[in-house]
Write a protein that holds these residues in place. Structure first.
Motif, PDB file in Angstrom:
ATOM      1  N   GLU A   1      -0.086   1.701   6.386  1.00  0.00           N
ATOM      2  CA  GLU A   1      -0.969   0.531   6.330  1.00  0.00           C
ATOM      3  C   GLU A   1      -1.710   0.462   5.002  1.00  0.00           C
ATOM      4  O   GLU A   1      -1.877  -0.610   4.433  1.00  0.00           O
ATOM      5  CB  GLU A   1      -1.959   0.550   7.496  1.00  0.00           C
ATOM      6  CG  GLU A   1      -1.316   0.205   8.818  1.00  0.00           C
ATOM      7  CD  GLU A   1      -2.309   0.173   9.965  1.00  0.00           C
ATOM      8  OE1 GLU A   1      -3.513   0.059   9.708  1.00  0.00           O
ATOM      9  OE2 GLU A   1      -1.852   0.260  11.115  1.00  0.00           O
ATOM     10  N   LYS A   2      -2.129   1.597   4.505  1.00  0.00           N
ATOM     11  CA  LYS A   2      -2.841   1.618   3.218  1.00  0.00           C
ATOM     12  C   LYS A   2      -1.903   1.176   2.095  1.00  0.00           C
ATOM     13  O   LYS A   2      -2.271   0.389   1.240  1.00  0.00           O
ATOM     14  CB  LYS A   2      -3.401   3.008   2.945  1.00  0.00           C
ATOM     15  CG  LYS A   2      -4.285   3.055   1.747  1.00  0.00           C
ATOM     16  CD  LYS A   2      -5.152   4.280   1.742  1.00  0.00           C
ATOM     17  CE  LYS A   2      -6.103   4.198   0.571  1.00  0.00           C
ATOM     18  NZ  LYS A   2      -7.324   4.866   0.750  1.00  0.00           N
TER      19      LYS A   2
ATOM     20  N   LYS B   1       0.727  -0.682   2.427  1.00  0.00           N
ATOM     21  CA  LYS B   1       1.004  -2.112   2.645  1.00  0.00           C
ATOM     22  C   LYS B   1      -0.136  -2.974   2.071  1.00  0.00           C
ATOM     23  O   LYS B   1       0.118  -3.967   1.396  1.00  0.00           O
ATOM     24  CB  LYS B   1       1.171  -2.374   4.140  1.00  0.00           C
ATOM     25  CG  LYS B   1       1.726  -3.716   4.482  1.00  0.00           C
ATOM     26  CD  LYS B   1       2.000  -3.812   5.975  1.00  0.00           C
ATOM     27  CE  LYS B   1       2.480  -5.181   6.340  1.00  0.00           C
ATOM     28  NZ  LYS B   1       2.755  -5.306   7.764  1.00  0.00           N
ATOM     29  N   LYS B   2      -1.381  -2.560   2.314  1.00  0.00           N
ATOM     30  CA  LYS B   2      -2.526  -3.298   1.773  1.00  0.00           C
ATOM     31  C   LYS B   2      -2.525  -3.258   0.249  1.00  0.00           C
ATOM     32  O   LYS B   2      -2.799  -4.258  -0.413  1.00  0.00           O
ATOM     33  CB  LYS B   2      -3.841  -2.740   2.315  1.00  0.00           C
ATOM     34  CG  LYS B   2      -4.180  -3.217   3.688  1.00  0.00           C
ATOM     35  CD  LYS B   2      -5.559  -2.752   4.102  1.00  0.00           C
ATOM     36  CE  LYS B   2      -5.872  -3.255   5.502  1.00  0.00           C
ATOM     37  NZ  LYS B   2      -7.234  -2.928   5.904  1.00  0.00           N
TER      38      LYS B   2
ATOM     39  N   ASN C   1       0.403 -12.388  -9.198  1.00  0.00           N
ATOM     40  CA  ASN C   1       0.332 -13.848  -9.188  1.00  0.00           C
ATOM     41  C   ASN C   1      -0.766 -14.356 -10.103  1.00  0.00           C
ATOM     42  O   ASN C   1      -0.578 -15.340 -10.827  1.00  0.00           O
ATOM     43  CB  ASN C   1       0.111 -14.375  -7.766  1.00  0.00           C
ATOM     44  CG  ASN C   1       1.371 -14.320  -6.936  1.00  0.00           C
ATOM     45  OD1 ASN C   1       2.475 -14.335  -7.461  1.00  0.00           O
ATOM     46  ND2 ASN C   1       1.213 -14.252  -5.626  1.00  0.00           N
TER      47      ASN C   1
ATOM     48  N   GLU D   1       0.060  -2.944  -1.672  1.00  0.00           N
ATOM     49  CA  GLU D   1       1.144  -3.817  -2.143  1.00  0.00           C
ATOM     50  C   GLU D   1       0.711  -5.279  -2.114  1.00  0.00           C
ATOM     51  O   GLU D   1       1.047  -6.041  -3.025  1.00  0.00           O
ATOM     52  CB  GLU D   1       2.401  -3.615  -1.292  1.00  0.00           C
ATOM     53  CG  GLU D   1       3.128  -2.328  -1.595  1.00  0.00           C
ATOM     54  CD  GLU D   1       4.292  -2.062  -0.664  1.00  0.00           C
ATOM     55  OE1 GLU D   1       4.481  -2.801   0.334  1.00  0.00           O
ATOM     56  OE2 GLU D   1       5.032  -1.095  -0.926  1.00  0.00           O
ATOM     57  N   GLU D   2      -0.039  -5.681  -1.084  1.00  0.00           N
ATOM     58  CA  GLU D   2      -0.545  -7.050  -1.017  1.00  0.00           C
ATOM     59  C   GLU D   2      -1.508  -7.334  -2.160  1.00  0.00           C
ATOM     60  O   GLU D   2      -1.445  -8.387  -2.793  1.00  0.00           O
ATOM     61  CB  GLU D   2      -1.231  -7.300   0.330  1.00  0.00           C
ATOM     62  CG  GLU D   2      -0.287  -7.370   1.507  1.00  0.00           C
ATOM     63  CD  GLU D   2      -1.010  -7.433   2.842  1.00  0.00           C
ATOM     64  OE1 GLU D   2      -2.237  -7.655   2.863  1.00  0.00           O
ATOM     65  OE2 GLU D   2      -0.341  -7.259   3.868  1.00  0.00           O
ATOM     66  N   VAL D   3      -2.387  -6.382  -2.443  1.00  0.00           N
ATOM     67  CA  VAL D   3      -3.337  -6.542  -3.558  1.00  0.00           C
ATOM     68  C   VAL D   3      -2.570  -6.638  -4.873  1.00  0.00           C
ATOM     69  O   VAL D   3      -2.881  -7.470  -5.730  1.00  0.00           O
ATOM     70  CB  VAL D   3      -4.345  -5.369  -3.581  1.00  0.00           C
ATOM     71  CG1 VAL D   3      -5.152  -5.356  -4.859  1.00  0.00           C
ATOM     72  CG2 VAL D   3      -5.262  -5.432  -2.371  1.00  0.00           C
ATOM     73  N   ARG D   4      -1.537  -5.810  -5.017  1.00  0.00           N
ATOM     74  CA  ARG D   4      -0.714  -5.838  -6.222  1.00  0.00           C
ATOM     75  C   ARG D   4      -0.055  -7.207  -6.394  1.00  0.00           C
ATOM     76  O   ARG D   4      -0.045  -7.768  -7.494  1.00  0.00           O
ATOM     77  CB  ARG D   4       0.353  -4.747  -6.161  1.00  0.00           C
ATOM     78  CG  ARG D   4       1.215  -4.662  -7.399  1.00  0.00           C
ATOM     79  CD  ARG D   4       2.397  -3.686  -7.192  1.00  0.00           C
ATOM     80  NE  ARG D   4       3.430  -3.913  -8.133  1.00  0.00           N
ATOM     81  CZ  ARG D   4       4.348  -4.868  -8.058  1.00  0.00           C
ATOM     82  NH1 ARG D   4       4.378  -5.698  -7.045  1.00  0.00           N
ATOM     83  NH2 ARG D   4       5.265  -5.015  -8.999  1.00  0.00           N
ATOM     84  N   LYS D   5       0.498  -7.758  -5.322  1.00  0.00           N
ATOM     85  CA  LYS D   5       1.126  -9.083  -5.390  1.00  0.00           C
ATOM     86  C   LYS D   5       0.116 -10.149  -5.812  1.00  0.00           C
ATOM     87  O   LYS D   5       0.436 -11.028  -6.610  1.00  0.00           O
ATOM     88  CB  LYS D   5       1.744  -9.462  -4.037  1.00  0.00           C
ATOM     89  CG  LYS D   5       3.032  -8.759  -3.734  1.00  0.00           C
ATOM     90  CD  LYS D   5       3.585  -9.180  -2.387  1.00  0.00           C
ATOM     91  CE  LYS D   5       4.813  -8.393  -2.012  1.00  0.00           C
ATOM     92  NZ  LYS D   5       5.318  -8.762  -0.677  1.00  0.00           N
ATOM     93  N   GLU D   6      -1.101 -10.068  -5.277  1.00  0.00           N
ATOM     94  CA  GLU D   6      -2.143 -11.021  -5.661  1.00  0.00           C
ATOM     95  C   GLU D   6      -2.434 -10.914  -7.149  1.00  0.00           C
ATOM     96  O   GLU D   6      -2.549 -11.929  -7.841  1.00  0.00           O
ATOM     97  CB  GLU D   6      -3.429 -10.758  -4.866  1.00  0.00           C
ATOM     98  CG  GLU D   6      -3.364 -11.170  -3.424  1.00  0.00           C
ATOM     99  CD  GLU D   6      -4.631 -10.811  -2.657  1.00  0.00           C
ATOM    100  OE1 GLU D   6      -5.701 -10.644  -3.285  1.00  0.00           O
ATOM    101  OE2 GLU D   6      -4.546 -10.687  -1.427  1.00  0.00           O
ATOM    102  N   HIS D   7      -2.532  -9.677  -7.640  1.00  0.00           N
ATOM    103  CA  HIS D   7      -2.819  -9.478  -9.062  1.00  0.00           C
ATOM    104  C   HIS D   7      -1.658  -9.980  -9.938  1.00  0.00           C
ATOM    105  O   HIS D   7      -1.888 -10.576 -10.990  1.00  0.00           O
ATOM    106  CB  HIS D   7      -3.125  -8.017  -9.361  1.00  0.00           C
ATOM    107  CG  HIS D   7      -4.460  -7.560  -8.862  1.00  0.00           C
ATOM    108  ND1 HIS D   7      -5.646  -8.126  -9.263  1.00  0.00           N
ATOM    109  CD2 HIS D   7      -4.802  -6.596  -7.986  1.00  0.00           C
ATOM    110  CE1 HIS D   7      -6.655  -7.544  -8.662  1.00  0.00           C
ATOM    111  NE2 HIS D   7      -6.174  -6.607  -7.868  1.00  0.00           N
TER     112      HIS D   7
END
Length: 188
Positions: free
Chosen positions: A74-75, A77-78, A88, A80-86
């Motif tokens: 889960e950590k 995964k979170k 973008n 990776e989501e933050v990385r994708k936001e950055h």
């Protein structure tokens, strides 16, 4: 506490607390310094930490082992989501920077054009910034009123459709048109 719950898979708070108390009591040099109430409080604290970390789950009175890897997954995964936001945000900022660079080049070209025209007799044809281009039908009757301080303009087109173009969109069109002509010239 973690090892006990992992070994059992499913257990209860009381079962784990009793086992830990029994183990500590059997150790002569440690068991005497702890009372049962204190040990239960520490086991309860450990359960709360493990629940917060999602290593164990509590359903009514039952405690269920979830696993250490679940928390790490889960950590990750979170993260990776933050990385994708950055990524973008960076992509959007790069696009914005490229657009600003094009606008800068357009303004530099206009400045050079105006300097060239000022040195010649054609200085009346220089382009002054900022400006707005208004496009409408040739048949439209256009009335324009400009305030004394030249800050406000009122246009009346008598119902004819019209389009407003700002200086940046015109400069971009000039750039595209000159790139298009240069491209055609090299093709022949």
């Amino acid at each position: 506490v973690c090892e006990k719950v992992e070994a059992k898979g499913r257990t209860t708070y009381n079962e784990v607390a009793d086992e830990i108390y029994s183990e500590l009591k059997s150790m002569a040099h440690i068991g005497q310094g702890f009372d049962e109430k204190n040990i239960r409080r520490r086991v309860y604290d450990a359960f709360n930490v493990l629940i917060a970390l999602r290593v164990i789950a509590k359903e009514k009175k039952e405690i269920r082992w979830m696993g250490l890897s679940n928390y790490r997954y889960e950590k990750i995964k979170k993260l990776e989501e933050v990385r994708k936001e950055h990524v973008n945000k960076i992509r959007n900022k790069k696009a914005l920077l490229q657009e600003i660079e094009k606008q800068f080049d357009d303004l530099q070209n206009i400045m050079l054009r105006n300097q060239t025209l000022e040195s010649s007799a054609e200085n009346v044809n220089g382009i002054r910034l900022p400006f707005v281009l208004v496009k409408t039908s040739r048949k439209a009757r256009v009335e324009i009123e400009i305030s004394d301080d030249s800050k406000f303009a009122h246009f009346e087109f008598n119902g004819a459709p019209f389009t407003l173009h700002d200086d940046l969109s015109i400069l971009e069109g000039i750039r595209r048109n000159s790139i298009g002509r240069a491209g055609r010239a090299t093709l022949h």
